[in-house]
Design a protein around this motif. Structure first.
Motif, PDB file in Angstrom:
ATOM      1  N   GLN A 257       0.782  -1.232   0.015  1.00  0.00           N
ATOM      2  CA  GLN A 257       0.041   0.122   0.054  1.00  0.00           C
ATOM      3  C   GLN A 257       0.717   1.142   0.027  1.00  0.00           C
ATOM      4  OE1 GLN A 257      -2.114  -1.120   3.519  1.00  0.00           O
ATOM      5  NE2 GLN A 257      -3.794  -1.963   2.378  1.00  0.00           N
ATOM      6  N   ILE A 258       1.873   1.365   0.849  1.00  0.00           N
ATOM      7  CA  ILE A 258       2.798   2.390   0.717  1.00  0.00           C
ATOM      8  C   ILE A 258       3.393   2.526  -0.620  1.00  0.00           C
ATOM      9  CG2 ILE A 258       5.160   3.208   1.596  1.00  0.00           C
ATOM     10  CD1 ILE A 258       3.043   3.543   3.624  1.00  0.00           C
ATOM     11  N   SER A 259       3.819   1.737  -1.520  1.00  0.00           N
ATOM     12  CA  SER A 259       4.283   1.604  -2.716  1.00  0.00           C
ATOM     13  C   SER A 259       3.298   2.471  -3.653  1.00  0.00           C
ATOM     14  CB  SER A 259       4.559   0.430  -3.280  1.00  0.00           C
ATOM     15  OG  SER A 259       3.518  -0.325  -3.623  1.00  0.00           O
ATOM     16  N   GLN A 635      -5.568   8.956   2.717  1.00  0.00           N
ATOM     17  CA  GLN A 635      -5.925   9.350   3.906  1.00  0.00           C
ATOM     18  C   GLN A 635      -5.418   8.402   4.940  1.00  0.00           C
ATOM     19  OE1 GLN A 635      -9.834  10.946   4.197  1.00  0.00           O
ATOM     20  NE2 GLN A 635      -9.780  11.160   6.617  1.00  0.00           N
ATOM     21  N   LEU A 636      -5.712   7.121   4.352  1.00  0.00           N
ATOM     22  CA  LEU A 636      -5.163   5.940   5.048  1.00  0.00           C
ATOM     23  C   LEU A 636      -3.621   5.673   5.141  1.00  0.00           C
ATOM     24  CD1 LEU A 636      -7.605   3.569   3.673  1.00  0.00           C
ATOM     25  CD2 LEU A 636      -7.731   4.416   6.061  1.00  0.00           C
ATOM     26  N   LEU A 637      -2.973   6.435   4.126  1.00  0.00           N
ATOM     27  CA  LEU A 637      -1.259   6.373   4.157  1.00  0.00           C
ATOM     28  C   LEU A 637      -0.697   7.640   4.890  1.00  0.00           C
ATOM     29  CD1 LEU A 637      -0.862   5.327   0.302  1.00  0.00           C
ATOM     30  CD2 LEU A 637      -0.591   3.734   2.253  1.00  0.00           C
ATOM     31  N   ILE A 638      -1.363   8.589   4.714  1.00  0.00           N
ATOM     32  CA  ILE A 638      -0.855  10.085   5.538  1.00  0.00           C
ATOM     33  C   ILE A 638      -0.942  10.080   6.993  1.00  0.00           C
ATOM     34  CG2 ILE A 638      -0.886  12.467   5.567  1.00  0.00           C
ATOM     35  CD1 ILE A 638      -1.768  12.440   2.797  1.00  0.00           C
ATOM     36  N   LYS A 639       0.103  10.140   7.689  1.00  0.00           N
ATOM     37  CA  LYS A 639      -0.172  10.517   9.263  1.00  0.00           C
ATOM     38  C   LYS A 639      -1.512  11.287   9.651  1.00  0.00           C
ATOM     39  CE  LYS A 639       4.758   9.941   9.979  1.00  0.00           C
ATOM     40  NZ  LYS A 639       6.152  10.597  10.409  1.00  0.00           N
ATOM     41  N   HIS A 640      -2.230  11.001  10.570  1.00  0.00           N
ATOM     42  CA  HIS A 640      -3.369  11.628  10.988  1.00  0.00           C
ATOM     43  C   HIS A 640      -3.144  13.024  11.218  1.00  0.00           C
ATOM     44  CE1 HIS A 640      -7.459  11.773  12.358  1.00  0.00           C
ATOM     45  NE2 HIS A 640      -7.051  12.725  13.366  1.00  0.00           N
ATOM     46  N   ALA A 724       1.760  16.353  -3.065  1.00  0.00           N
ATOM     47  CA  ALA A 724       3.133  16.463  -3.012  1.00  0.00           C
ATOM     48  C   ALA A 724       3.931  16.438  -1.958  1.00  0.00           C
ATOM     49  CB  ALA A 724       3.504  17.618  -4.323  1.00  0.00           C
ATOM     50  N   SER A 725       3.486  17.575  -1.142  1.00  0.00           N
ATOM     51  CA  SER A 725       4.211  17.735   0.110  1.00  0.00           C
ATOM     52  C   SER A 725       4.187  16.719   1.188  1.00  0.00           C
ATOM     53  CB  SER A 725       3.789  19.136   0.893  1.00  0.00           C
ATOM     54  OG  SER A 725       2.404  19.235   1.079  1.00  0.00           O
ATOM     55  N   ARG A 726       3.042  15.847   1.201  1.00  0.00           N
ATOM     56  CA  ARG A 726       2.823  14.798   2.000  1.00  0.00           C
ATOM     57  C   ARG A 726       3.644  13.446   1.877  1.00  0.00           C
ATOM     58  NH1 ARG A 726       1.057  18.977   3.693  1.00  0.00           N
ATOM     59  NH2 ARG A 726      -0.563  19.354   5.119  1.00  0.00           N
ATOM     60  N   ILE A 727       4.353  13.524   0.766  1.00  0.00           N
ATOM     61  CA  ILE A 727       5.313  12.332   0.431  1.00  0.00           C
ATOM     62  C   ILE A 727       6.175  11.854   1.689  1.00  0.00           C
ATOM     63  CG2 ILE A 727       7.387  13.500  -0.707  1.00  0.00           C
ATOM     64  CD1 ILE A 727       6.641  11.211  -2.646  1.00  0.00           C
ATOM     65  N   THR A 728       6.307  12.993   2.363  1.00  0.00           N
ATOM     66  CA  THR A 728       7.371  12.625   3.603  1.00  0.00           C
ATOM     67  C   THR A 728       6.484  12.505   4.839  1.00  0.00           C
ATOM     68  OG1 THR A 728       7.581  15.225   3.793  1.00  0.00           O
ATOM     69  CG2 THR A 728       9.216  14.225   2.616  1.00  0.00           C
ATOM     70  N   LYS A 729       5.315  12.448   4.823  1.00  0.00           N
ATOM     71  CA  LYS A 729       4.458  12.381   5.841  1.00  0.00           C
ATOM     72  C   LYS A 729       3.652  11.067   6.085  1.00  0.00           C
ATOM     73  CE  LYS A 729       5.481  16.615   7.157  1.00  0.00           C
ATOM     74  NZ  LYS A 729       6.206  17.007   8.453  1.00  0.00           N
ATOM     75  N   LEU A 730       4.127  10.106   5.056  1.00  0.00           N
ATOM     76  CA  LEU A 730       3.361   8.691   5.219  1.00  0.00           C
ATOM     77  C   LEU A 730       3.800   8.044   6.414  1.00  0.00           C
ATOM     78  CD1 LEU A 730       4.304   7.600   1.560  1.00  0.00           C
ATOM     79  CD2 LEU A 730       2.257   9.205   2.504  1.00  0.00           C
ATOM     80  N   LYS A 731       2.606   7.101   6.943  1.00  0.00           N
ATOM     81  CA  LYS A 731       2.719   6.294   7.924  1.00  0.00           C
ATOM     82  C   LYS A 731       3.811   5.252   7.771  1.00  0.00           C
ATOM     83  CE  LYS A 731      -2.316   6.755   9.186  1.00  0.00           C
ATOM     84  NZ  LYS A 731      -3.539   5.986   9.308  1.00  0.00           N
ATOM     85  N   LYS A 732       4.237   4.826   8.751  1.00  0.00           N
ATOM     86  CA  LYS A 732       5.446   3.744   8.610  1.00  0.00           C
ATOM     87  C   LYS A 732       4.603   2.394   8.625  1.00  0.00           C
ATOM     88  CE  LYS A 732       9.158   6.466  10.859  1.00  0.00           C
ATOM     89  NZ  LYS A 732      10.085   6.320  11.820  1.00  0.00           N
TER      90      LYS A 732
END
Length: 732
Positions: A257-259, A635-640, A724-732
């Motif tokens: 999913q992250i990919s 929304q499921l990938l980005i930190k809340h 674009a800016s949230r690419i560094t804010k993804l959940k681990k």
């Protein structure tokens, strides 16, 4: 499929010939090879992104067939007026010449044995004038209706070949089909001076098409009304867990999913570039092309910017669907096989190569920089199928790999004994899209234009109005199930019904694209009935739209939810899904229906009412769904704590209000005005420089900037920045 097969057979058996045109002394005027060379020139310079042939293509430049037909009629009249003894009263003399010209345009002198047509002296005279007209159009920037920028085509030999192709198109539109009293194109385009007025079949099948719509709609609504009123609980009972803010925050994405996020990142960048290309194109429309002393149209002519605008709309939406389908695949079948991530990554980089190569090729081809390699590496010349053949092949490889990954991913949960189970639909829709792409590989630059255009529409129409509709329904069904709004069985029932209705009307609805493309009455008959029936599934979806729009509130109330963290967490995504229903009815249904009946389409074809329908349906339906796909997965990938609900809502309202303003302030009124002008003066005038560059029409184009500014500044730019800016804010 039998009806579609018959249309295909008639495309070949009833196609107009490409003859050798000769003088009365049997001297060659245009050979078949001259005409086919001219067709290749038309495609090489992407003139379908500027004007149109048989009404198919862009609408800012002339329709070359309508323009040439009118010029031929006018110059034939000039010839007879100049060379005939004026010993009759002026009015009677002029009337006689007018009728003589009509008769000679309509008379079919085609000899099948020699594949030749003998032209009279008046037609020879008109052809010389036609050649001079197009030579001036492309080489003299001061001539009336000159192509801009100057010097786009400079080779006089190429321009002469192009004129041969355009003349052939006008001949097809004017000359009577053997054994009939109307032309190969059913007397389209409307031009009284050339003897083109609606044939009886156009009137008849417009009435029967309307009758078919009323009967079809009545039957469907009758059975719909007979069904017991289905309570909301029927849809929500046994649905998955309600996706609240808290559950979204606790959701743990896996590596597959992250990919997928890179697809959404790429898609939103392409969306921005597509919109900017559209802005450049509109600037070209109004002549606002000089910035800091530099004329941008010289480096980026309209044929390039519009090609980017059209093609990128398909590519960014496709990227969204590919990413969303991979994300959904993993939710449906958590135990993914080995090497899925590697395959997804390979697919992504092939996609980047294809998109980058296409964008560069669409610039190099029309500019003549890659010479005779334009067809393979540059621009094929067909609207909606612009990229060179190499890039088209690469797109086919991408779609095949996409289908393989999807099949591998959902195979563990596919149910062979239940062919209509939800996972199966994802596979069916994906493979159908691939099969239709094959149609785009059949024609070449020198395939009879009428036949080649059939195969183009087999891709474009079957994607847009049949299998893409099915795919969107499947995707929305999955979203609704995953969000916990409906149960699987309810989603399957909706998908099954929608598929029957979309394919039942959409497959044969392709016929309305061929009313005027030199097809027999049989094709018009199918199109008049089935293209109007395409409204039926859209109305049924609208009837159910209200139910789905209130499901979150119904579930919150039934579960007695009071705390914010327990409320429905996909409110912003849901806004875009509701917008899909609105534009399905308004853009695809209403704006499509008003142009589908043969008698309406006869006068409308090649006007801004088509542009109006295209923008409202493509962006309204597929654009909103693509954005919903991005946001649902993101929304499921980005930190809340990195989610920005207010910015998403601002983007939603800006995009949809902006699109509505573009429709209401420019595209629809411009289309209605142009339609009325066709009825009064003919298509040739409604597409002429006199009309298109008039103050009134240009003012309407300027008004589009209001909606475009809201759409871009308030919607596209903030949304692009957010994703674009949230690419560094993804959940681990």
């Amino acid at each position: 499929m039998g009806g579609v097969t018959l249309i295909g057979v008639h495309t070949y058996t009833e196609a107009p010939p490409i003859p050798n045109f000769e003088s009365t002394q049997k001297k060659k005027i245009y050979s078949k090879n001259d005409i086919l060379d001219g067709q290749a020139i038309f495609l090489k310079y992407a003139l379908m992104e500027y004007g149109s042939m048989f009404g198919d293509g862009a609408n800012r430049g002339p329709d070359f067939t309508a323009e040439a037909l009118h010029l031929i009629a006018a110059e034939m009249k000039n010839y007879y007026t100049t060379n005939s003894p004026n010993n009759l009263t002026d009015s009677f003399f002029k009337y006689g010449i007018t009728e003589k010209v009509k008769y000679e345009i309509k008379k079919n002198n085609y000899q099948e044995i020699t594949n030749s047509v003998e032209l009279n002296k008046a037609q020879e005279f008109a052809i010389i004038k036609l050649e001079n007209y197009y030579l001036e159009k492309f080489t003299n920037p001061m001539s009336k209706g000159a192509f801009k920028p100057a010097g786009y085509i400079t080779d006089s030999v190429e321009i002469k070949s192009l004129t041969a192709f355009i003349f052939w198109g006008s001949w097809v539109c004017g000359v009577e089909r053997p054994g009939e009293n109307y032309s190969y194109t059913h007397n389209w385009p409307y031009d009284k001076e050339a003897g083109n007025t609606p044939s009886s079949a156009i009137i008849l099948w417009s009435i029967l098409g309307s009758l078919g719509l009323i009967i079809g709609l009545g039957l469907v609504l009758y059975y719909y009304g007979k069904l017991e009123k289905i309570e909301d609980e029927t849809f929500t009972k046994k649905a998955p867990n309600f996706m609240s803010f808290k559950e979204i925050e606790l959701f743990k994405p896996n590596s597959v999913q992250i990919s997928t996020y890179k697809f959404f990142f790429t898609a939103i960048i392409l969306f921005l570039i597509q919109v900017l290309s559209g802005i450049l194109t509109v600037h070209d429309f109004v002549g606002f092309v000089h910035f800091f002393g530099f004329n941008i149209s010289e480096s980026l002519p309209i044929t390039v910017t519009r090609s980017w605008h059209v093609q990128l709309s398909i590519l960014w939406i496709s990227a969204c669907w590919i990413g969303a389908s991979f994300f959904m695949m993993d939710l449906v079948s958590p135990n993914q096989p080995k090497y899925q991530i590697k395959l997804i990554n390979v697919l992504f980089w092939i996609t980047i190569l294809m998109v980058g190569g296409s964008v560069v090729g669409l610039f190099l081809g029309p500019k003549g920089i890659i010479g005779e390699n334009w067809y393979w590496w540059g621009h094929q010349g067909w609207e909606y199928m612009e990229p060179g053949k190499i890039w088209q092949i690469l797109l086919g490889i991408i779609f095949i790999l996409w289908a393989i990954i999807i099949y591998r991913g959902v195979k563990p949960v596919m149910k062979i004994k239940q062919p209509w189970a939800l996972p199966n639909w994802l596979v069916y829709a994906t493979f159908s899209i691939i099969i239709l792409l094959v149609s785009g590989f059949i024609s070449t630059p020198k395939t009879n234009f009428v036949i080649a255009d059939f195969w183009r529409w087999m891709v474009v129409h079957m994607w847009a109005e049949a299998f893409f509709e099915v795919f969107t329904t499947v995707l929305i069904g999955y979203f609704m199930v995953v969000m916990g709004l409906v149960n699987k069985n309810a989603a399957i029932r909706v998908i099954y019904l929608a598929t029957l209705l979309f394919l039942g009307s959409g497959l044969l609805g392709i016929s309305h694209n061929f009313y005027w493309n030199a097809k027999p009455v049989f094709t018009m008959a199918l199109g008049s009935v089935f293209s109007t029936l395409q409204v039926v599934p859209l109305i049924l979806l609208t009837l159910e739209a209200w139910r789905f729009s209130k499901l979150p509130k119904v579930l919150e109330t039934s579960n007695n939810i009071k705390f914010t963290q327990d409320k429905f967490g996909f409110s912003e995504v849901f806004l875009f899904l509701v917008a899909v229903n609105f534009w399905n009815f308004f853009g695809a249904g209403l704006m499509g229906f008003i142009i589908n009946l043969p008698i309406a389409n006869y006068y409308e074809h090649g006007t801004y009412l088509t542009v109006n329908h295209g923008h409202a349906a493509l962006m309204g339906v597929y654009g909103n769904l693509a954005i919903a796909s991005i946001l649902f997965c993101s929304q499921l990938l980005i930190k809340h704590n990195s989610w920005n609900a207010q910015l998403i809502k601002l983007s939603f309202w800006s995009i949809n209000i902006g699109l509505l303003l573009m429709v209401l302030l420019d595209l629809f009124p411009a289309g209605i005005w142009q339609f009325n002008t066709v009825v009064e003066k003919g298509l040739w005038y409604a597409r002429s420089a006199d009309f298109i560059e008039s103050n009134g029409f240009q003012t309407l184009t300027w008004l589009r900037i209001i909606g475009g500014s809201v759409f871009t500044i308030g919607g596209v730019i903030p949304l692009t920045w957010f994703i674009a800016s949230r690419i560094t804010k993804l959940k681990k």
